[in-house]
Write an enzyme that holds these catalytic residues in place. Structure first.
Site, PDB file in Angstrom:
ATOM      1  N   ARG A 226       0.848  -1.188   0.000  1.00 45.70           N
ATOM      2  CA  ARG A 226       0.000   0.000   0.000  1.00 45.70           C
ATOM      3  C   ARG A 226       0.884   1.238   0.000  1.00 45.70           C
ATOM      4  NH1 ARG A 226      -3.647  -2.600  -1.706  1.00 45.70           N
ATOM      5  NH2 ARG A 226      -5.684  -2.979  -0.779  1.00 45.70           N
ATOM      6  N   HIS A 274      -1.457  -0.352  -9.858  1.00 45.84           N
ATOM      7  CA  HIS A 274      -2.165  -1.251  -8.912  1.00 45.84           C
ATOM      8  C   HIS A 274      -2.681  -2.508  -9.623  1.00 45.84           C
ATOM      9  CE1 HIS A 274      -4.361  -1.279  -4.794  1.00 45.84           C
ATOM     10  NE2 HIS A 274      -4.183  -2.533  -5.231  1.00 45.84           N
TER      11      HIS A 274
HETATM   12  P1  NAP Z   1      -2.189 -10.626   5.683  1.00 49.97           P
HETATM   13  O1  NAP Z   1      -2.288 -12.092   5.455  1.00 49.97           O
HETATM   14  O2  NAP Z   1      -3.129  -9.983   6.650  1.00 49.97           O
HETATM   15  O3  NAP Z   1      -0.674 -10.323   6.117  1.00 49.97           O
HETATM   16  C1  NAP Z   1      -0.281  -9.104   6.632  1.00 49.97           C
HETATM   17  C2  NAP Z   1       1.118  -9.270   7.199  1.00 49.97           C
HETATM   18  O4  NAP Z   1       1.550  -7.997   7.703  1.00 49.97           O
HETATM   19  C3  NAP Z   1       1.158 -10.245   8.374  1.00 49.97           C
HETATM   20  O5  NAP Z   1       2.332 -10.992   8.347  1.00 49.97           O
HETATM   21  C4  NAP Z   1       1.164  -9.292   9.577  1.00 49.97           C
HETATM   22  O6  NAP Z   1       1.781  -9.829  10.731  1.00 49.97           O
HETATM   23  C5  NAP Z   1       1.996  -8.166   9.038  1.00 49.97           C
HETATM   24  N1  NAP Z   1       1.795  -6.947   9.827  1.00 49.97           N
HETATM   25  C6  NAP Z   1       0.639  -6.268  10.034  1.00 49.97           C
HETATM   26  N2  NAP Z   1       0.871  -5.211  10.848  1.00 49.97           N
HETATM   27  C7  NAP Z   1       2.168  -5.237  11.145  1.00 49.97           C
HETATM   28  C8  NAP Z   1       3.008  -4.444  11.963  1.00 49.97           C
HETATM   29  N3  NAP Z   1       2.529  -3.379  12.628  1.00 49.97           N
HETATM   30  N4  NAP Z   1       4.317  -4.772  12.070  1.00 49.97           N
HETATM   31  C9  NAP Z   1       4.816  -5.849  11.417  1.00 49.97           C
HETATM   32  N5  NAP Z   1       4.080  -6.655  10.631  1.00 49.97           N
HETATM   33  C10 NAP Z   1       2.772  -6.348  10.503  1.00 49.97           C
HETATM   34  O7  NAP Z   1      -2.355  -9.819   4.322  1.00 49.97           O
HETATM   35  P2  NAP Z   1      -2.052 -10.338   2.839  1.00 49.97           P
HETATM   36  O8  NAP Z   1      -3.214 -11.077   2.308  1.00 49.97           O
HETATM   37  O9  NAP Z   1      -0.725 -10.989   2.836  1.00 49.97           O
HETATM   38  O10 NAP Z   1      -1.999  -8.936   2.073  1.00 49.97           O
HETATM   39  C11 NAP Z   1      -1.029  -7.952   2.417  1.00 49.97           C
HETATM   40  C12 NAP Z   1      -1.372  -6.638   1.747  1.00 49.97           C
HETATM   41  O11 NAP Z   1      -1.103  -6.717   0.350  1.00 49.97           O
HETATM   42  C13 NAP Z   1      -2.851  -6.259   1.787  1.00 49.97           C
HETATM   43  O12 NAP Z   1      -3.194  -5.659   3.037  1.00 49.97           O
HETATM   44  C14 NAP Z   1      -2.956  -5.271   0.666  1.00 49.97           C
HETATM   45  O13 NAP Z   1      -2.667  -3.991   1.183  1.00 49.97           O
HETATM   46  C15 NAP Z   1      -1.845  -5.680  -0.290  1.00 49.97           C
HETATM   47  N6  NAP Z   1      -2.343  -6.194  -1.588  1.00 49.97           N
HETATM   48  C16 NAP Z   1      -1.992  -5.542  -2.733  1.00 49.97           C
HETATM   49  C17 NAP Z   1      -2.412  -6.018  -3.972  1.00 49.97           C
HETATM   50  C18 NAP Z   1      -1.992  -5.339  -5.240  1.00 49.97           C
HETATM   51  O14 NAP Z   1      -2.481  -5.680  -6.309  1.00 49.97           O
HETATM   52  N7  NAP Z   1      -1.067  -4.412  -5.197  1.00 49.97           N
HETATM   53  C19 NAP Z   1      -3.221  -7.157  -4.041  1.00 49.97           C
HETATM   54  C20 NAP Z   1      -3.584  -7.785  -2.855  1.00 49.97           C
HETATM   55  C21 NAP Z   1      -3.134  -7.311  -1.627  1.00 49.97           C
HETATM   56  P3  NAP Z   1       1.167 -11.130  11.469  1.00 49.97           P
HETATM   57  O15 NAP Z   1       1.518 -12.295  10.546  1.00 49.97           O
HETATM   58  O16 NAP Z   1       1.902 -11.176  12.731  1.00 49.97           O
HETATM   59  O17 NAP Z   1      -0.311 -10.899  11.568  1.00 49.97           O
END
Ligand code: NAP
Length: 311
Positions: A226, A274
């Protein structure tokens, strides 16, 4: 009993999702009504995209769950009218797309592909052999559904992979870090950093002047997470003084990225609109139907958003 399922997304998504949702719901043998319009008080489940017209959840008095079609929930998680459980999207099509995109952009920089595309001038540049992947450290910030899949893929190619998350993790052959000290250690001397964190108050500007300084000289930043994860001015400053070699950015504080934004014309920045990955209707429909079936049969919902953590 017939379940009333409201599809609340941008209108052009209905034709893409409807056949897949019906097929997946039929597969569970559920009796349901699926539509883009229904009296709010009758709705049992909302299949939801944050850019839909539904922004006030108050009238959906018997709704059991809101099933988000997007992985990121920053634009709905703080909606005070939403009192129902919120599930985010974890879809293997979305994950595979992100692994493909991240791997491609890491390999572009690892192999210096840009040089060879432009170096077709007859000059035989012998000796410019790229290092082995095992000589490169790639740090992934965010080791959730997407980050951990990218970490595994990059590890299997041969890179030294480090991961950083909020809660401790144990992953075979990947060095996992937590907390501020862990962030410094994860970034220290890394040749590439990939951001796959959610947008929360805690992750805002996680890459800033100080943390960018921890990276190896000539490092590359890849952000499909993001926009607010990076301090834009600090990023440009680090590129301009050659501390960073390049930044590939898929997400921005303002989207679409304004035409006059300095990222567009910066010679060391690649902008993609994006498109790193998106939810795939065929696989996502299965996830939605599975969660509806689980809830309807008294099982726990999957992929529940922790409203206090913000993701
Ligand atoms: P997820 O499964 O919720 O994983 C988020 C990760 O971030 C987890 O490992 C979490 O830690 C970590 N995290 C959250 N807050 C943190 C903090 N304060 N300090 C350190 N680590 C932290 O999400 P996901 O499905 O992998 O997706 C991640 C992000 O990718 C989405 O939120 C979205 O913004 C982005 N995205 C972008 C696209 C695109 O096309 N560009 C597409 C899809 C998603 P824990 O494991 O300890 O909970």
């Amino acid at each position: 009993m017939t379940l009333n399922i409201l599809f609340a997304s941008h209108t052009d998504r209905w034709s893409a999702y409807e056949p897949h949702l019906r097929r997946a719901l039929d597969g569970y043998g559920l009796s349901y009504s699926l539509s883009t319009k229904a009296p709010p008080e009758d709705v049992d489940y909302i299949v939801y995209a944050p850019n839909s017209d539904v922004q006030d959840f108050t009238p959906y008095t018997k709704c059991k769950a809101v099933l988000n079609l997007w992985a990121g929930v920053e634009s709905v998680v703080n909606n005070e009218t939403l009192t129902q459980p919120l599930c985010r999207m974890v879809d293997h099509g979305l994950t595979q797309g992100m692994v493909d995109w991240v791997t491609g952009h890491v390999m572009r920089h690892h192999l210096n592909v840009d040089l060879w595309i432009t170096a077709q001038d007859g000059d035989w540049r012998a000796g410019l052999v790229p290092p082995l992947s095992s000589d490169r450290i790639v740090t992934i910030l965010g080791m959730g559904a997407l980050g951990s899949a990218c970490a595994s893929a990059l590890k299997s190619i041969g890179f030294q992979v480090r991961g950083w998350s909020r809660r401790p993790k144990v992953m075979d052959t990947i060095d996992c870090y937590v907390g501020q000290d862990g962030l410094d250690a994860a970034l220290s001397g890394a040749h590439m950093v990939v951001l796959l964190l959610p947008d929360t108050p805690q992750t805002n500007n996680v890459l800033n002047a100080s943390t960018l300084n921890k990276l190896a000289q000539g490092a590359v930043v890849i952000n499909p997470g993001r926009g607010p994860l990076i301090d834009d001015d600090a990023l440009i400053a680090a590129l301009d003084r050659d501390h960073l070699h390049h930044a590939t950015l898929d997400v921005f504080r303002t989207e679409p990225l304004p035409k006059d934004h300095p990222f567009w014309s910066h010679p060391k920045i690649t902008v993609t609109p994006h498109i790193a990955s998106e939810t795939r209707p065929s696989t996502a429909a299965q996830v939605i139907a599975d969660n509806i079936y689980r809830c309807a049969t008294g099982q726990k919902l999957l992929h529940l958003v922790d409203r206090t953590a913000g993701y």
